[in-house]
Every structure is written in structure tokens, then in C-alpha cells.
Enzyme design. Structure first.
Site, short mmCIF file in Angstrom:
data_model
loop_
_atom_site.label_atom_id
_atom_site.label_comp_id
_atom_site.label_asym_id
_atom_site.label_seq_id
_atom_site.Cartn_x
_atom_site.Cartn_y
_atom_site.Cartn_z
N HIS A 4 -3.79 -5.15 -0.43
CA HIS A 4 -3.44 -5.64 0.91
C HIS A 4 -3.47 -7.17 0.94
O HIS A 4 -4.53 -7.75 1.16
CB HIS A 4 -4.42 -5.09 1.94
N GLU A 30 -2.54 -9.07 3.21
CA GLU A 30 -2.92 -9.54 4.55
C GLU A 30 -4.43 -9.55 4.76
O GLU A 30 -4.91 -10.09 5.74
CB GLU A 30 -2.23 -8.67 5.62
N CYS A 72 0.83 -1.20 0.00
CA CYS A 72 0.00 0.00 0.00
C CYS A 72 0.87 1.26 0.00
O CYS A 72 1.60 1.50 -0.94
CB CYS A 72 -1.00 -0.04 1.16
#
Lengths: 212, 252
Positions: A192, A194, A82
Site C-alpha cells: 500500500h 498510500e 493490493c
């Protein structure tokens, strides 16, 4: 020995990143840290971040982390996420801020006049949600991830690299933009991993095993 | 190919259990939050929203534990709301593993909270929840779980919240919540057209066509539903396949 250092410069919640890394690599040590020595000692480094780019640069400077990040990006497996992608470039429109200048290129905002789809419906900014990632080069971090797989995004700015060859992936919103770059030991993504379910965890797992 | 519209199952949590009521009343037990979260994750939910509807502050700590457990097992975005009163509450929820925090009543009592939270943590993690009810020819913002009228116009309020830093709006029709007769489409359309940030439509979903309408007529970027998923009527995957078959881009 720390296996994976997650760079903490006070911008955003790093818990998601460290939890996801621990999940894919339970045998590795993951440390969220703002200590330049720990970053220097780590085998690999994850550089995440949320928030506005000028604030991020200021926080990096004030914590004495600028050089630690530059050194890590020059020497070991390095994953930007990001803002951690955007900061690698030279300049951002957001607050007219200088970045770290590790990669040539700039960071620009979605252009208001472009923000509608083919039917004329308004597209929102931030670009928030699951969008497709098209792989533009073979790379170990794309291992076991389908071309066109969806990842979770939330951002209003995107990178424009000077060297097209470093693009590793792109997406469209509504125009094409670079969402992943790869250069030597650096891999960095706008989305992202994650928060991107199985494909995101696969990318993190690929990073943990990556030997550039 | 485009950005997918999101389906967000919503878990109303009180005393460590997921519950669901009609018009915010008559609560019915729907199960263990961690188990339910994992089930929806397996079914392909795009995000999860947890709303703490505990009336007193006695059991707030329980929610943090639940979020911590969910966040270590479920790797999709988690939004948490309910009882957020100060910037420190936002910090606690983010540290527990929330990716976004939803602010509702406190945004009305203290709009500066939205600005402060957005400037400290970033707009991307600040959701403002707007509970609206039709009053005459417009929609009015209600607080305290829909019990208290504010006199504020919901569309104006939406604009103001985005100007202060909200990164997303969760728009709930109080008239529709729990009724299963569908979203309030004009309300969602009015707010979606008024702001640039994404809108989550909420309140009233009773069947899968309602989800389609929320996107196509209500202009929603995401649709939130609870009871159609909690009691096994539909899986998230079924909902997505239905939306896809109606021409909506979804993540499958």
C-alpha cells in the site's frame, strides 16, 4: 478534465488513496468514482481495493465497471494496488474466482506449511506490516526509491505471473513472491503506497508524473 | 531480511486531548493529538493507534475530526477504537480516515458485530482488542475499560474472534497497563501461539528492554506503548535502534 480517477467499486476504504494522491499532487484533480465515463475521461487511473477477490469481481460487474477497468488498463497510466494488482490476473485461489485476465497468471495463498522463519518461529497470515521491496527492473515508478526500501503490506494472497519479465519487484515472506508488476502503461503493487510513508508517497508522485 | 516488527505509539484521546492514566485511572494530559501524531510519524512510527476513552458519547464527533486531520497529514496505517458499537460506527471511522478499527467491549456484548464488520469491510481492517487480567491460573477477558469481568477465557476468546474474522488482535494486560513493569509475556505468548493472525502486545511498557521482551518472549508481531513516548523519555527511533541492536528486524 479529471487528472486521476480512483476506481470505487464499493470494496474498502478509498479515502487513504485519494488523500495521499492529493497530498503528492495538490495541483491535480483526484476523483473517487464508480462512473465508467469518468474513468474513461481521466488522464490516469488508480485501481485500489480491499477484501475478498470473488466479492471484488462481483462488485465490479454489478457496477458495470469491468470493461472500464480493462479499457483503462489498455490505454492510460494505470496503477493497481493490493487487490487491484490481484484482479488483473486470470484466476485466484481465493473463492476459486476468475479475475479480469489482463495479465496471464494466477493468485495463490501463502502455504500454511511454509509459514515459519529460519529459526522455526511461526509467521502470521495475513502478511501484515513493513517488508522490503527488491526492484527487479529499472522503472520510472521506482525513481528516488532505494532498492530494498520497506513498504506496508496487508494480504493473505499474492500473484504468480506466467511471464517472469513483468515482475518489477519482489519480497520474501518467507519465500520470494512478486510484489510489483510492470507492463507497458500498467504498474501494480501488492503493498500500500498510500500507507507507506515517504517511499510510498514518492511512488505515488512518480505515478502522477509517469508518461509511459 | 524479513517482515519488520512494528512499534505502535498509542494515543488515548478524550475531549480532543491525548491523556494517559495508570490502570485506566488518574488521567494526565499529554497534548494535542494531531501534533503528537505528526511527531511520531517523523520519528518513524510504523502505525498509530487512537483509542477514544471518552466515557460519554457527547464528544464522539471530536475524534472523527481528529482522525480526519491526522489522515490528511500522516501516511502510515491508523487504527482507531473506543466506543465502536455497530457496523455503522466502523464505517464512520473508516470514512474519516482510519485504516483499521478496533472493537473491544462490543465484541463481547455482540460477537456478531466482528463477523458483520469483517465481512463488510474485510478482516484486514478489523482489530479485536482483548483486555485480559490474571484470574487464578488463567487470563480472563474484562470489558468497559477493565472494570467488568466477563468470565471468558482470554485465549479461547482470541481463537473465537479470529474465527469470526478479526484480522489482528490487540492484547492488553490490565494488570500491567500504566505500571511500567513490562508486558505480561505469558499472556501474549499464549495468545500468539493460539492464533495465526498478528498480535499487538500492550500494557506495561516502562523501558526499551520491555519492547524487546514483548517480541522475543511474548511472540508479539507489534508492540504498543504510550507513556514512554508521550513524555519524551524515548523517541520511536531510539526504541527501534534498541530493538535492532537486540537482533530484531525493524524499519529504520
Amino acid at each position: 478534465m479529471i487528472d486521476i480517477a480512483v476506481v470505487d467499486y464499493g470494496m474498502g476504504n478509498l479515502r487513504s488513496v485519494s488523500k495521499a494522491l492529493e497530498h503528492v499532487a495538490p495541483e491535480r484533480s483526484v476523483l473517487v468514482t464508480s462512473d465508467p465515463h469518468q474513468i474513461a475521461a481521466a488522464e490516469r487511473v488508480v485501481f485500489p481495493g480491499q477484501g475478498a477477490m470473488p466479492d471484488c469481481m462481483r462488485e465490479l460487474e454489478s457496477r458495470g465497471l469491468r470493461q472500464a477497468v480493462i479499457d483503462a488498463a489498455a490505454s492510460k497510466p494505470f496503477l493497481g494496488i493490493c487487490i487491484g494488482l490481484q484482479l488483473l490476473f486470470e484466476h485466484s485461489e481465493e473463492g476459486d474466482a476468475a479475475g479480469l485476465g489482463i495479465l496471464p497468471g494466477k493468485v495463490v495463498r501463502f502455504t500454511a506449511s511454509d509459514m515459519h522463519d529460519a529459526t522455526g518461529a511461526k509467521l502470521k497470515v495475513p502478511h501484515m506490516g513493513w517488508n522490503e521491496v527488491y526492484q527487479t527492473q529499472a522503472h520510472p515508478l521506482w525513481n528516488k526509491i532505494d532498492d530494498g526500501a520497506r513498504f506496508y503490506y496487508v494480504h493473505s494472497y499474492f500473484v504468480v505471473p506466467d511471464q517472469p519479465a513483468i515482475e518489477a519487484g519482489y519480497t520474501e515472506y518467507p519465500k520470494r513472491f512478486t510484489c510489483a508488476v510492470a507492463k507497458d502503461n500498467i504498474f501494480a503493487v501488492q503493498f500500500h503506497p498510500e500507507k507507506s510513508h515517504r517511499d510510498g508517497l514518492q511512488l505515488l508522485s512518480n505515478f502522477v508524473q509517469w508518461a509511459p | 531480511m524479513a517482515l519488520a516488527k512494528r512499534i505502535i505509539p498509542c494515543l488515548d484521546v478524550t475531549d480532543g486531548r491525548v491523556v494517559k492514566g495508570v490502570n485506566f485511572l488518574e488521567l494526565r494530559d499529554a497534548g494535542d493529538p494531531v501534533e503528537i501524531a505528526k511527531r511520531y510519524d517523523d520519528q518513524g512510527a510504523d502505525e498509530l493507534t487512537f483509542l477514544d476513552i471518552t466515557a460519554s458519547s457527547d464528544n464522539r464527533g471530536l475524534l472523527l475530526e481528529i482522525i480526519e486531520q491526522v489522515a490528511s497529514q500522516v501516511f502510515i496505517p491508523l487504527t482507531v477504537g473506543g466506543g465502536v458499537r455497530e457496523v455503522d460506527d466502523v464505517r464512520r471511522l473508516l470514512n474519516a480516515g482510519a485504516d483499521k478499527v478496533s472493537i473491544n467491549t462490543s465484541a463481547v456484548l455482540n460477537p456478531q458485530l466482528v463477523a458483520d464488520a469483517a465481512s463488510r469491510f474485510g478482516s484486514q481492517c478489523i482489530v479485536v482488542a482483548i483486555d485480559a487480567k490474571q484470574v487464578g491460573d488463567h487470563w480472563e477477558v474484562f470489558t468497559h475499560g477493565g472494570r467488568k469481568a466477563t468470565g471468558i477465557d482470554a485465549v479461547e476468546w482470541a481463537r473465537k474472534m479470529v474465527a469470526l474474522g478479526a484480522g489482528e488482535l490487540l492484547v492488553t494486560s490490565m494488570d500491567r497497563d500504566g505500571t511500567k513493569i513490562g508486558f505480561n509475556l505469558p499472556l501474549n505468548r499464549a495468545i500468539s501461539d493460539a492464533v495465526d493472525v498478528p498480535i499487538i502486545a500492550s500494557g506495561g511498557v516502562g523501558n526499551l528492554l520491555h519492547l524487546v521482551e514483548g517480541v522475543q518472549e511474548g511472540g508479539a508481531d507489534a508492540v504498543l506503548a504510550a507513556s514512554i513516548f508521550h513524555y519524551g523519555e524515548f523517541t520511536v527511533r531510539q526504541a527501534k535502534e534498541y530493538m535492532r541492536d537486540h537482533g530484531i528486524e525493524v524499519r529504520l
